[in-house]
Design an enzyme around this catalytic site. Sequence first.
Site, PDB file in Angstrom:
ATOM      1  N   HIS A  97      -3.752  -5.383   1.010  1.00  0.00           N
ATOM      2  CA  HIS A  97      -3.449  -5.769   2.381  1.00  0.00           C
ATOM      3  C   HIS A  97      -3.928  -7.202   2.595  1.00  0.00           C
ATOM      4  O   HIS A  97      -4.821  -7.684   1.905  1.00  0.00           O
ATOM      5  CB  HIS A  97      -4.188  -4.864   3.377  1.00  0.00           C
ATOM      6  N   CYS A 142       0.833  -1.203   0.000  1.00  0.00           N
ATOM      7  CA  CYS A 142       0.000   0.000   0.000  1.00  0.00           C
ATOM      8  C   CYS A 142       0.868   1.254   0.000  1.00  0.00           C
ATOM      9  O   CYS A 142       1.465   1.601  -1.007  1.00  0.00           O
ATOM     10  CB  CYS A 142      -0.982  -0.025   1.160  1.00  0.00           C
TER      11      CYS A 142
END
Length: 474
Positions: free
Chosen positions: A416, A329
Amino acid sequence: MQAKALAFVGTMSSVGKSLLVALACRYFASKGLRVAPFKAQNMSLNALATEEGEMAWAQAYQALAAGRKPSVRMNPLLLKPLAERKAEIIYLGRPQGVLPAGEFREFRRAYRERVFGIFEELLAENDLVVVEGAGGLAELNLLEGDLANYELLKTYRIPYVLIGEIDRGGIFAQIWGTYELVSELKAQSIGFVVNKFRGEPALFEEGLKILEEKTGKPALGLLPYLSEHFLEEDSASLEFSNRGFSGNGLKVAVLAYPYLANFLDLDPLRHEEGVELLFTTEPRVLAEAHLIILPGSRNTAKSLRWLKETGVFELLRELSREKFILGLCGGFQILGRLIRDPEGLEFSGEEEALGLLPHETIFRTPKRAGRIEDQPDFPFWRTSLSGFEIRYGRSFLDGREILSLSDDRILGTYLHGIFFNDRFREALLNYIRQAVGLPERPTRAYSETVTANLDRVFEHPAFRDFFKRLEKLL
């Protein structure tokens, strides 16, 4: 069992509430009860995104312990701290804007009835709702509108266990003082527990008797300090290391830059046999690692600037010639060429990034949060991969928006939770092992690791006796 709800509240933060709630969920679910965890309001940067939206990872973990699918109703309010004394409000999984520090009381009043309504729904649907408090029960300046502790306990007359933590000292003031400061709730407490005790239990027998005499409440347990880290919700509880690696297995260094977020993405690696994982900022430790991970960040621009100010920025460029580097991310954004923020979500303007991958990132609203699927073109993995996203950033390569990218040893993704995929984790680790001359090895399912860890805690007489006693009292 008569109680429909049981609360675990603390004398202060980090006394072990989250883990004890997870253990309670597992224990009572093993008795055939339908159990759900609940934390009315959580402040955490460790979030998981379900199909419904974001929720705190601690409540997701507790749901798994209870054999339940995580739901945002188990954590209806999530506050994600931002820079400059602000926090992002997440209600039932969805962003509601930014809360300035001075508006906290008004915010809690606005959400009180909605949050309590969700709690009532869970009460109706379950045999037992295990409530986790937030911070300390006796925060006198915050009692008015305290959704997670005082008002919830008082409104629904919930029996509770008060948890004190002896490792940092002051246990008598913690427990006796808390009961005295919120004396109107004292009758609802079924007793207290002293957590994180080191040493011979007989040495504190007198201390327990003194606390029972002073408080008029029974000591339900003297629970030992657990050296294993099962559930560290707060980065303040993480152990950062500059000592270097000690084993001969696969060495993984997580770059612990400021604004580190979603570090529980890495929990499956921490419990992986044959893997040594260290959170560090030390250049020497980074240079020893086989794999360097750039984790998520709640402020990517500030994390990137820290890399430049400390010299780690140039070090990573040098290490990229021989090390494997993975960005998750915000870490994926840092691996690219450029980050732009025209809306001022984190900063204004643009910032040069590492340039280890050729993509560019732009921050823009609305925020994306939820389950996603990608088919990354990684050397060891080219099939479908599921995870979740929590981000404002969008990354582009040649005008096409991308979710992941790789170039030989440099890997990046917006997903994630990928390490919770056992097959993916095994493929990545063995790909690196093969490259660095280590023998390949199979990976144990993470879900088995979680339940095995919790079940192992029950093997300790102090925990086993505590929950048996608790069951009788309920």
